[in-house]
Design a protein around this motif. Structure first.
Motif, PDB file in Angstrom:
ATOM      1  N   ALA A 174      13.000 -25.581  36.430  1.00  0.00           N
ATOM      2  CA  ALA A 174      13.764 -24.891  37.477  1.00  0.00           C
ATOM      3  C   ALA A 174      14.119 -23.477  37.051  1.00  0.00           C
ATOM      4  CB  ALA A 174      15.025 -25.682  37.806  1.00  0.00           C
ATOM      5  N   THR A 175      14.326 -23.262  35.754  1.00  0.00           N
ATOM      6  CA  THR A 175      14.612 -21.902  35.282  1.00  0.00           C
ATOM      7  C   THR A 175      13.388 -21.006  35.380  1.00  0.00           C
ATOM      8  OG1 THR A 175      14.041 -22.362  32.957  1.00  0.00           O
ATOM      9  CG2 THR A 175      16.293 -22.838  33.665  1.00  0.00           C
ATOM     10  N   ILE A 176      12.199 -21.611  35.352  1.00  0.00           N
ATOM     11  CA  ILE A 176      10.953 -20.848  35.493  1.00  0.00           C
ATOM     12  C   ILE A 176      10.659 -20.603  36.968  1.00  0.00           C
ATOM     13  CG2 ILE A 176       8.464 -20.858  35.002  1.00  0.00           C
ATOM     14  CD1 ILE A 176      10.289 -20.610  32.541  1.00  0.00           C
ATOM     15  N   GLY A 177      10.948 -21.598  37.790  1.00  0.00           N
ATOM     16  CA  GLY A 177      10.692 -21.492  39.211  1.00  0.00           C
ATOM     17  C   GLY A 177       9.325 -22.035  39.599  1.00  0.00           C
ATOM     18  N   TYR A 178       9.130 -22.194  40.888  1.00  0.00           N
ATOM     19  CA  TYR A 178       7.858 -22.665  41.440  1.00  0.00           C
ATOM     20  C   TYR A 178       7.323 -21.593  42.385  1.00  0.00           C
ATOM     21  CZ  TYR A 178       9.202 -27.256  39.645  1.00  0.00           C
ATOM     22  OH  TYR A 178       9.569 -28.299  38.829  1.00  0.00           O
ATOM     23  N   PRO A 179       5.987 -21.454  42.441  1.00  0.00           N
ATOM     24  CA  PRO A 179       4.978 -22.189  41.673  1.00  0.00           C
ATOM     25  C   PRO A 179       4.977 -21.750  40.201  1.00  0.00           C
ATOM     26  CG  PRO A 179       3.926 -20.481  42.972  1.00  0.00           C
ATOM     27  CD  PRO A 179       5.374 -20.476  43.368  1.00  0.00           C
ATOM     28  N   ASN A 180       4.468 -22.639  39.365  1.00  0.00           N
ATOM     29  CA  ASN A 180       4.298 -22.326  37.951  1.00  0.00           C
ATOM     30  C   ASN A 180       2.973 -22.901  37.463  1.00  0.00           C
ATOM     31  OD1 ASN A 180       4.853 -25.120  37.225  1.00  0.00           O
ATOM     32  ND2 ASN A 180       7.025 -24.647  37.620  1.00  0.00           N
ATOM     33  N   VAL A 181       2.621 -22.562  36.241  1.00  0.00           N
ATOM     34  CA  VAL A 181       1.331 -22.987  35.679  1.00  0.00           C
ATOM     35  C   VAL A 181       1.580 -23.702  34.363  1.00  0.00           C
ATOM     36  CG1 VAL A 181      -0.917 -22.249  34.802  1.00  0.00           C
ATOM     37  CG2 VAL A 181       0.083 -21.095  36.780  1.00  0.00           C
ATOM     38  N   LEU A 182       0.979 -24.874  34.203  1.00  0.00           N
ATOM     39  CA  LEU A 182       1.051 -25.675  32.991  1.00  0.00           C
ATOM     40  C   LEU A 182      -0.259 -25.518  32.235  1.00  0.00           C
ATOM     41  CD1 LEU A 182       2.770 -27.908  31.491  1.00  0.00           C
ATOM     42  CD2 LEU A 182       1.420 -29.581  32.795  1.00  0.00           C
ATOM     43  N   LYS A 183      -0.185 -25.185  30.942  1.00  0.00           N
ATOM     44  CA  LYS A 183      -1.418 -24.985  30.167  1.00  0.00           C
ATOM     45  C   LYS A 183      -1.196 -25.411  28.720  1.00  0.00           C
ATOM     46  CE  LYS A 183      -1.676 -20.529  31.040  1.00  0.00           C
ATOM     47  NZ  LYS A 183      -2.015 -19.076  30.964  1.00  0.00           N
ATOM     48  N   VAL A 184      -2.306 -25.608  28.005  1.00  0.00           N
ATOM     49  CA  VAL A 184      -2.227 -25.965  26.592  1.00  0.00           C
ATOM     50  C   VAL A 184      -1.913 -24.712  25.772  1.00  0.00           C
ATOM     51  CG1 VAL A 184      -3.697 -27.998  26.723  1.00  0.00           C
ATOM     52  CG2 VAL A 184      -4.745 -25.740  26.404  1.00  0.00           C
ATOM     53  N   LEU A 185      -1.469 -24.912  24.526  1.00  0.00           N
ATOM     54  CA  LEU A 185      -1.001 -23.804  23.702  1.00  0.00           C
ATOM     55  C   LEU A 185      -2.128 -22.930  23.182  1.00  0.00           C
ATOM     56  CD1 LEU A 185       1.760 -25.567  21.545  1.00  0.00           C
ATOM     57  CD2 LEU A 185       2.048 -24.195  23.613  1.00  0.00           C
ATOM     58  N   SER A 186      -3.307 -23.504  22.962  1.00  0.00           N
ATOM     59  CA  SER A 186      -4.413 -22.765  22.365  1.00  0.00           C
ATOM     60  C   SER A 186      -5.691 -23.010  23.151  1.00  0.00           C
ATOM     61  CB  SER A 186      -4.621 -23.170  20.897  1.00  0.00           C
ATOM     62  OG  SER A 186      -3.467 -22.904  20.137  1.00  0.00           O
ATOM     63  N   HIS A 238       1.157 -32.728  22.526  1.00  0.00           N
ATOM     64  CA  HIS A 238       2.401 -33.195  23.145  1.00  0.00           C
ATOM     65  C   HIS A 238       3.260 -32.069  23.711  1.00  0.00           C
ATOM     66  CE1 HIS A 238       1.541 -37.039  21.148  1.00  0.00           C
ATOM     67  NE2 HIS A 238       1.345 -36.354  20.046  1.00  0.00           N
ATOM     68  N   GLN A 239       2.985 -30.835  23.270  1.00  0.00           N
ATOM     69  CA  GLN A 239       3.791 -29.693  23.710  1.00  0.00           C
ATOM     70  C   GLN A 239       2.905 -28.709  24.463  1.00  0.00           C
ATOM     71  OE1 GLN A 239       5.184 -29.025  19.563  1.00  0.00           O
ATOM     72  NE2 GLN A 239       7.246 -28.960  20.451  1.00  0.00           N
ATOM     73  N   PHE A 240       3.420 -28.201  25.584  1.00  0.00           N
ATOM     74  CA  PHE A 240       2.616 -27.367  26.466  1.00  0.00           C
ATOM     75  C   PHE A 240       3.413 -26.145  26.901  1.00  0.00           C
ATOM     76  CE2 PHE A 240       1.705 -31.907  27.258  1.00  0.00           C
ATOM     77  CZ  PHE A 240       0.448 -31.968  26.663  1.00  0.00           C
ATOM     78  N   LEU A 241       2.690 -25.151  27.358  1.00  0.00           N
ATOM     79  CA  LEU A 241       3.316 -23.936  27.867  1.00  0.00           C
ATOM     80  C   LEU A 241       3.460 -24.046  29.382  1.00  0.00           C
ATOM     81  CD1 LEU A 241       4.241 -20.973  27.348  1.00  0.00           C
ATOM     82  CD2 LEU A 241       1.881 -20.292  27.844  1.00  0.00           C
ATOM     83  N   LEU A 242       4.651 -23.771  29.868  1.00  0.00           N
ATOM     84  CA  LEU A 242       4.893 -23.683  31.308  1.00  0.00           C
ATOM     85  C   LEU A 242       5.330 -22.246  31.591  1.00  0.00           C
ATOM     86  CD1 LEU A 242       5.069 -25.478  33.949  1.00  0.00           C
ATOM     87  CD2 LEU A 242       7.557 -25.385  33.594  1.00  0.00           C
ATOM     88  N   GLU A 243       4.621 -21.578  32.488  1.00  0.00           N
ATOM     89  CA  GLU A 243       4.945 -20.195  32.813  1.00  0.00           C
ATOM     90  C   GLU A 243       4.941 -20.001  34.319  1.00  0.00           C
ATOM     91  OE1 GLU A 243       1.937 -17.970  30.794  1.00  0.00           O
ATOM     92  OE2 GLU A 243       0.375 -18.451  32.261  1.00  0.00           O
TER      93      GLU A 243
END
Length: 459
Positions: A174-186, A238-243
């Motif tokens: 919610a702090t990032i807002g929608y729409p957002n993108v989920l991606k792997v770290l590398s 297990h850990q991902f980037l949400l932007e």
């Protein structure tokens, strides 16, 4: 020059010259020649060939040693090469040491592009031969999207809001807002990308992403990554980037760094494709035309300077992906190596060089005159309908219209695998390079490609 065949042992006698037999070399008997060492990890055959051919045309291969799989070396112009699949750093060091001993050679620099290994192979070679290389911290920033964006914020690089997620944390999202993108770290490819337009999307997509990453094996992108010297780690399975999702038009750029000077090598506009991360192609934009695409050249160069400060480097070639929205630049990601895709082939055709060739020539302190094409050119991907990843492809209709469509080259990939919800790249069957007499020809070809390229249904 040595033959382009595997050097299966570190025995110096296994290396020979292409032109004529040469007498045995003994360290100390002759002046040592200096070479640039290039472990060609993670590069495609066409990208490597275009780079090597452009250096060959400028007589700049004599001081380059390329280490690459034999299937990549064999089609290249005669050069100094060691055949190796680059899967074992220790073996690569041993072979390179043996080659240097046999050829009375020393190395000036290592050119590293092994981002998906976090540049570990290049750093190992640089350390062994006592050569300068970007710091471990710089390599970590350049190969981890979350760490990189943290450095962007610190150095004033304009980028979107982001956070690190290990679960479907709706409060953090919610702090990032929608729409957002989920991606792997590398990773350097357009894989493992999900757009979320609602909390429901995020819950579903993080579950899909976890399942997909847990099923990856022997993939360096998903190995635990050291976060600090105190023993902290990031766990990419297990850990991902949400932007936050950034609107506007997406571009990619390579630029040369020489002390305080920045030179733009490539600017490509990414053409829309069927899914997130799967582009329809690339438009190569000459710098004088940047304003037509809403980009101020001085602003872009200023952003590049900030990226360089974030990485803490003073020379080399960087790539940056960014979006332009109402004249503002928003950086998506960056690294300390050039971009690799079909636009390398287009650059070689229209400019006579690639960004990797410039990176190698700069390491040699050799010039490559930079220029830009007289008009815009484009790469247009041949994207198959789902289910036709491996179907026979008929390009006869395309070949019949080569002249009037301004086609300068076509290429078909040896496609493997099946498209999935985490990787749609198998749908890309090949591409067309085009430089029409006017820019409307590019739009015209994009519209008719699905009609004149046919995918045969297997019986």
């Amino acid at each position: 020059m040595i033959p382009l065949r595997p050097a299966n042992t570190p025995n110096p006698a296994s290396f020979h010259c292409l032109s004529s037999p040469c007498p045995p070399c003994y360290r100390g008997s002759l002046p040592m020649e200096s070479f640039i060492l290039f472990p060609a990890y993670g590069i495609g055959a066409i990208e490597l060939r275009c780079c090597i051919e452009s250096l060959h045309q400028r007589h700049q291969l004599d001081r380059l040693l390329v280490v690459a799989p034999p299937t990549l070396l064999e089609p290249l112009p005669p050069l100094h090469g060691i055949a190796d699949d680059l899967s074992d750093a220790k073996r690569v060091v041993e072979k390179t040491d043996a080659w240097a001993h046999a050829h009375q050679a020393q190395f000036e620099a290592v050119v590293g592009i092994d981002e998906e290994l976090h540049f570990s192979l290049s750093r190992t070679l640089a350390t062994h031969f006592g050569l300068p290389f970007p710091s471990a911290r710089t390599c970590a920033l350049a190969s981890n999207k979350w760490l990189c964006k943290q450095a962007f914020v610190e150095h004033g690089v304009p980028t979107s809001a982001f956070t690190l997620l290990s679960e479907a944390d709706l409060d953090a999202a919610a702090t990032i807002g929608y729409p957002n993108v989920l991606k792997v770290l590398s990773g350097t490819q357009s894989q493992f990308l999900f757009r979320n337009d609602s909390p429901k999307d995020l819950i579903r997509n993080i579950s899909r992403l976890k399942k997909a990453t847990l099923n990856t094996f022997s993939d360096p992108r998903f190995e635990p990554q050291p976060l600090s010297d105190s023993g902290q780690f990031l766990y990419p399975k297990h850990q991902f980037l949400l932007e936050s999702f950034v609107g506007g038009i997406e571009f990619s750029c390579d630029f040369l760094v020489q002390a305080d000077h920045i030179a733009l090598l490539r600017i490509t506009r990414k053409l829309p494709g069927p899914t997130l991360g799967l582009f329809g192609g690339y438009l190569l934009v000459p710098p004088p035309c940047l304003s037509h695409h809403g980009i101020d050249e001085e602003t872009l160069i200023s952003v590049c300077h900030r990226i360089v400060r974030a990485f803490g480097i003073h020379h080399g070639v960087c790539m940056v992906d960014f979006k332009v929205d109402r004249g503002s630049i928003h950086v998506l990601e960056s690294s300390i190596r050039p971009g690799f895709s079909a636009f390398n082939h287009l650059m070689a055709k229209l400019l006579g060089y690639t960004s990797l060739a410039v990176m190698i020539a700069a390491a040699m302190n050799e010039p490559i005159p930079l220029g830009y094409p007289s008009s815009e050119g484009a790469v247009l991907y041949l994207i198959a309908p789902p289910g036709h990843e491996n179907s026979p492809i008929d390009l006869s209709g395309l070949h019949e219209r080569t002249h009037d469509l301004g086609i300068i080259a076509t290429h078909v990939y040896d496609t493997e695998g099946t498209a999935s919800d985490v990787d749609s790249t198998p749908l890309i069957r090949g591409y067309v390079l085009v430089q029409p007499s006017d820019s409307s020809g590019i739009d015209k070809l994009m519209n008719i490609l699905p009609q004149i390229v046919r995918y045969e249904t297997r019986p």
